[in-house]
Design an enzyme around this catalytic site. Structure first.
Site, PDB file in Angstrom:
ATOM      1  N   GLU A   1       5.635  -3.254   0.831  1.00  0.00           N
ATOM      2  CA  GLU A   1       5.618  -3.050  -0.616  1.00  0.00           C
ATOM      3  C   GLU A   1       4.877  -1.743  -0.872  1.00  0.00           C
ATOM      4  OE1 GLU A   1       7.220  -4.584  -2.797  1.00  0.00           O
ATOM      5  OE2 GLU A   1       7.894  -6.306  -1.644  1.00  0.00           O
TER       6      GLU A   1
ATOM      7  N   CYS B   1       1.585   0.148  -8.761  1.00  0.00           N
ATOM      8  CA  CYS B   1       2.732   0.691  -8.023  1.00  0.00           C
ATOM      9  C   CYS B   1       3.981   0.813  -8.872  1.00  0.00           C
ATOM     10  CB  CYS B   1       3.009  -0.156  -6.781  1.00  0.00           C
ATOM     11  SG  CYS B   1       3.329  -1.902  -7.147  1.00  0.00           S
TER      12      CYS B   1
ATOM     13  N   GLY C   1       0.813  -1.213   0.000  1.00  0.00           N
ATOM     14  CA  GLY C   1       0.000   0.000   0.000  1.00  0.00           C
ATOM     15  C   GLY C   1       0.839   1.253   0.000  1.00  0.00           C
TER      16      GLY C   1
END
Length: 476
Positions: free
Chosen positions: A211, A246, A189
């Site tokens: 992460e 991401c 997140g």
């Protein structure tokens, strides 16, 4: 608060203490159960992902359903080898001896997932935790409620729920989970929440994998196959979940003289992919919710940016769609160049010469990924040597994350720890050192009374010099 949140770690700890999760048979049975979920419930999974994100069926299948299936198959294929102790050499200091490294499960672990790939990013860490022999709690993201609910249902039907549990909920449930003692926490997140996770873990000295994300740059040189570069850049920015990824390209860097050429190529290929009115395309994922839609429009409505939009900018709030948008040469202090975008907006920054891009990247926080398109061997080498990032891909975007032989994880602000393939197994394992000796080879020199002769002997032994050893033995 969801039933069973308080005390769930203790409940799993008692199950873990029985030893059943450590067995090869249990691990295999649970991995096969996840494989059955992907095989028997593909339609339901795709529908849930469409409900949460308007994900196209092909994208949902390729990057989520098939992704989980591939990860599971790889773990099943390699599990026996991963579990085997690793034999290592020993030195003169312990001669004669043998040594090995034994991978043992950490115990009871918590996986807190995210919403952009809510099926894949929930189950891939769980697969690693199970393969390593842990009991695990999965907390899916409440921002993807359809997928979260489906995970609760399917894991409840297929998995051993005494050792693998799903806890739904939002901040109160997550807070209650973080108050408990875990042997590892795996979080995917934002950096803001990552700091909260890390602070909570510190109270119990719990190790974490974070992460996170960051502003991932893509550098585009002029000596490239422009069409292929444009298509791959579009795939890595817009095709993967409309930029809500991401490792999506957060901003591009190219030279001033090449910028218009790059924009034209991107514009041409984008029209082929999504048509003249991309917000109406069924192949473009929606923004996850109105909060993030408003956050992204705020980046575009910044007065420092509004006049810099050279492509796109269209919005459909009713359907939470924003067209692929390119912003050229936004001011350095604009919001779009300082906040992680996580959406379908691509600012392009121009430099005088392409080598200046490396200096620009190094002046910022370390990203989760960095990309370079070029045919210049020297530039490639300098980029790899000088740019610190979680991972790097040359002439591609994001595909490095699909390789199970490569670790995936961040550095600095973009995270800590890594996973994928065996790295997932290792993330949830303790590497226990084991040294074994027999009862022979027990020199008196290691025991009192300590004499000059014993000192010389030990010095000779540890130096590895045969001549010194012989001299010490005969009293020279």
């Amino acid at each position: 608060m969801a039933l069973g949140v308080e005390g769930v770690a203790g409940e799993l700890r008692s199950i873990y203490a029985t030893g059943k999760t450590k067995t090869f048979e249990w691990r295999v049975s649970q991995l096969k159960a996840i494989l059955k979920i992907t095989a028997h419930h593909e339609k339901e999974i795709v529908e849930a992902l469409h409900s949460d994100l308007k994900k196209p069926e092909l994208e949902a299948f390729l990057y989520e359903v098939s992704g989980v299936s591939s990860v599971c198959k790889y773990a099943l294929k390699e599990l026996h080898r991963w579990m085997m102790p690793e034999k290592v050499k020993t030195s003169m200091a312990t001669y004669p001896s043998s040594a090995e490294i034994v991978s043992e499960p950490l115990g009871v672990v918590l996986v807190i997932s995210t919403w952009n790939y809510p099926f894949l990013l929930s189950l891939e860490p769980v697969i690693g935790a199970i393969a390593a022999g842990n009991a695990v709690v999965l907390k899916p993201s409440e921002i993807a409620p359809a997928t979260s609910s489906l995970l609760l249902k399917l894991l409840g039907e297929y998995m051993d729920t005494s050792a693998v549990k799903v806890v739904e909920g939002a901040v109160p449930e997550t807070t209650a989970l973080l108050e408990q003692k875990w042997d590892k926490i795996f979080y995917t997140g934002s950096g803001k929440v990552g700091r909260i996770i890390l602070a909570a873990a510190a109270k119990h000295l719990t190790p974490v994998v974070l992460e996170l994300g960051g502003k991932c740059p893509v550098v585009v040189d002029s000596n490239v196959n422009l069409k292929v570069t444009a298509r791959r850049l579009i795939a890595g920015k817009w095709c993967y979940n409309s930029g809500q990824t991401c490792i999506s390209a957060d901003y591009a860097i190219t030279t001033k003289e090449y910028a218009s050429t790059l924009v034209d190529a991107l514009s041409s290929e984008l029209e082929k992919f999504y048509g003249k009115d991309p917000v109406k395309s069924n192949d473009l994922s929606s923004i996850i919710n109105s909060y993030h839609f408003d956050r992204l429009t705020k980046l575009l409505d910044d007065e420092k940016v509004s006049g810099k939009i050279v492509l796109g900018g269209q919005r459909d709030k009713a359907n939470l769609k924003i067209a692929p948008t390119i912003v050229l040469d936004a001011p350095e202090d604009s919001l779009i160049l300082n906040e992680e975008i996580f959406g379908p907006l691509l600012p392009i920054v121009t430099v005088n010469k392409i080598e200046d891009s490396i200096t620009l990247i190094k002046a910022k926080e370390k990203p989760l990924a960095a990309y370079l398109f070029t045919n210049d061997k020297k530039l490639k080498e300098e980029f790899i040597r000088s740019v610190s990032a979680g991972g790097i891909a040359i002439n591609e975007i994001a595909l490095h994350a699909l390789e199970p032989t490569l670790p995936f994880g961040g550095v600095g602000e973009s995270g800590m720890g890594s996973y994928h393939g065996k790295f997932s197994f290792d993330a949830f394992s303790h590497k226990k050192s084991v040294l074994q000796r027999g009862f022979s080879g027990d020199p008196a020199a290691r025991y009192p009374p300590y004499t000059p002769g014993k000192l010389k002997f030990l010095q000779a032994m540890l130096s590895g010099s045969i001549i010194r050893i012989l001299r010490a033995l005969i009293g020279w």
